[in-house]
Design a protein around this motif. Structure first.
Motif, short mmCIF file in Angstrom:
data_model
loop_
_atom_site.label_atom_id
_atom_site.label_comp_id
_atom_site.label_asym_id
_atom_site.label_seq_id
_atom_site.Cartn_x
_atom_site.Cartn_y
_atom_site.Cartn_z
N THR A 122 0.84 -1.21 0.00
CA THR A 122 0.00 0.00 0.00
C THR A 122 0.87 1.26 0.00
O THR A 122 1.73 1.42 0.87
CB THR A 122 -0.93 0.03 1.23
N GLN A 123 0.62 2.09 -0.97
CA GLN A 123 1.26 3.41 -1.01
C GLN A 123 0.13 4.43 -0.89
O GLN A 123 -0.67 4.58 -1.80
CB GLN A 123 2.04 3.58 -2.31
N SER A 124 0.08 5.10 0.22
CA SER A 124 -1.07 5.95 0.53
C SER A 124 -0.94 7.37 -0.01
O SER A 124 -1.88 8.17 0.11
CB SER A 124 -1.27 6.01 2.05
N GLN A 125 0.20 7.69 -0.59
CA GLN A 125 0.43 9.05 -1.12
C GLN A 125 0.45 9.01 -2.64
O GLN A 125 1.46 8.66 -3.23
CB GLN A 125 1.76 9.60 -0.61
N PRO A 126 -0.64 9.38 -3.29
CA PRO A 126 -0.65 9.34 -4.76
C PRO A 126 0.35 10.33 -5.36
O PRO A 126 0.92 10.08 -6.41
CB PRO A 126 -2.07 9.74 -5.13
N GLU A 127 0.56 11.46 -4.65
CA GLU A 127 1.44 12.49 -5.18
C GLU A 127 2.14 13.23 -4.04
O GLU A 127 1.54 13.47 -2.98
CB GLU A 127 0.62 13.48 -6.02
N MET A 128 3.40 13.55 -4.28
CA MET A 128 4.18 14.32 -3.31
C MET A 128 4.97 15.38 -4.06
O MET A 128 5.34 15.17 -5.23
CB MET A 128 5.16 13.41 -2.56
N SER A 129 5.27 16.46 -3.37
CA SER A 129 6.12 17.50 -3.94
C SER A 129 7.25 17.81 -2.98
O SER A 129 7.09 17.70 -1.76
CB SER A 129 5.31 18.79 -4.19
N VAL A 130 8.38 18.16 -3.55
CA VAL A 130 9.54 18.53 -2.72
C VAL A 130 10.29 19.64 -3.42
O VAL A 130 10.37 19.67 -4.66
CB VAL A 130 10.44 17.30 -2.48
N GLN A 131 10.84 20.52 -2.65
CA GLN A 131 11.67 21.58 -3.19
C GLN A 131 13.05 21.01 -3.50
O GLN A 131 13.56 20.15 -2.77
CB GLN A 131 11.79 22.71 -2.16
N GLU A 132 13.62 21.48 -4.58
CA GLU A 132 14.97 21.04 -4.94
C GLU A 132 15.90 21.25 -3.75
O GLU A 132 15.80 22.24 -3.04
CB GLU A 132 15.44 21.87 -6.14
N ALA A 133 16.76 20.24 -3.52
CA ALA A 133 17.76 20.22 -2.44
C ALA A 133 17.18 19.84 -1.08
O ALA A 133 17.94 19.65 -0.12
CB ALA A 133 18.51 21.54 -2.32
N GLU A 134 15.86 19.72 -1.00
CA GLU A 134 15.24 19.32 0.26
C GLU A 134 15.12 17.80 0.33
O GLU A 134 15.47 17.08 -0.60
CB GLU A 134 13.86 19.97 0.41
N THR A 135 14.60 17.34 1.47
CA THR A 135 14.43 15.91 1.72
C THR A 135 12.95 15.54 1.69
O THR A 135 12.11 16.31 2.17
CB THR A 135 15.04 15.53 3.08
N VAL A 136 12.66 14.39 1.14
CA VAL A 136 11.26 13.92 1.08
C VAL A 136 11.23 12.44 1.45
O VAL A 136 12.19 11.71 1.18
CB VAL A 136 10.67 14.15 -0.32
N THR A 137 10.13 12.04 2.07
CA THR A 137 9.95 10.63 2.44
C THR A 137 8.68 10.10 1.83
O THR A 137 7.60 10.68 2.00
CB THR A 137 9.90 10.47 3.97
N LEU A 138 8.81 8.98 1.12
CA LEU A 138 7.67 8.31 0.51
C LEU A 138 7.31 7.09 1.35
O LEU A 138 8.18 6.32 1.74
CB LEU A 138 8.00 7.88 -0.92
N SER A 139 6.02 6.91 1.59
CA SER A 139 5.56 5.86 2.50
C SER A 139 5.16 4.59 1.75
O SER A 139 4.66 4.65 0.63
CB SER A 139 4.36 6.35 3.31
#
Lengths: 115, 113
Positions: free
Chosen positions: B5-22
């Protein structure tokens, strides 16, 4: 050519047509897979071939007919398809079909539209 | 039955920042493997990272790392120092056998300049 290639990249066909998708892997792998990718759905495994023998048929309708003449080539023959069969069809391969946890290597896919 | 299960259909992140996908999964098997695959707009899906369930240590590949919580059946992907080339669909996948790979529905990652 390297990796996994698929032809054609795009295909439009009528419901009465017969067409074939081709996949070729240049990695020396022994297992090949067909997947169907539809928007907002998980990848659906369709068929698996290991050393040219079909080892998995995931309840796919008979209008899809796979063929694996050797470990490097995989075909998907299509006939009398339905509009709901429109999707991206992905081919993949793994080194040894009997190996656990192997990484799959994917082709770029064939975008199929059935009118 | 095994599920991913991936509960996040879409995510956004600013360049150079960190993002976590579940990603969460379910399996009754004790021996299994987890993957993150990336599918850029050109559509060729490639492996990002692989984790063996019996290994306690979280897998890392350059800017990509996972947080593998076996008891919680969670397998998140962290992308550090995000780059424009990271924009893609990301798929979480599970396999415990030889042929069956179970994929999630994917998360579309947008990277903002």
């Amino acid at each position: 050519e390297t990796g996994v290639t698929q032809t054609p990249r795009h295909l439009v066909m009528g419901m009465t047509n017969k067409k074939s998708l081709k996949c070729e892997q240049h990695l020396g792998h022994n297992a090949m897979y067909w997947y169907k990718q539809s928007a907002k759905k998980p990848l659906e495994l369709m068929f698996v071939y290991n050393f040219k023998e079909q080892t998995e048929n995931n309840s796919v309708p008979s209008r899809f007919s796979p063929e694996c003449p050797n470990s490097s080539h995989l075909f998907l023959h299509l006939h009398t398809l339905q509009p709901e069969d429109s999707a991206l069809y992905l081919c993949a391969s793994t080194p040894n079909g009997m190996g656990k946890g192997e990484t799959q290597y994917f082709g770029p896919g064939t975008r199929l539209l059935v009118l | 039955a095994q599920t991913v299960t991936q509960s996040q259909p879409e995510m956004s992140v600013q360049e150079a920042e960190t993002v976590t996908l579940s990603c969460t999964y379910d399996t009754s098997e004790s021996d299994y493997y987890l993957f993150w695959y990336k599918q850029p707009p050109s559509r060729q899906m490639i492996l990002v990272i692989r984790q063996e369930a019996y290994k306690q240590q979280n897998a890392t590949e350059n800017r990509f790392s996972v947080n593998f919580q076996k008891a919680a059946k969670s397998f998140s992907l962290k992308i550090s120092d995000s780059q424009l080339g990271d924009a893609a669909m990301y798929f979480c996948a599970l396999t415990s056998g030889t042929y069956k790979y179970i994929f999630g529905t994917g998360t579309r990652l947008k990277v903002l300049a």
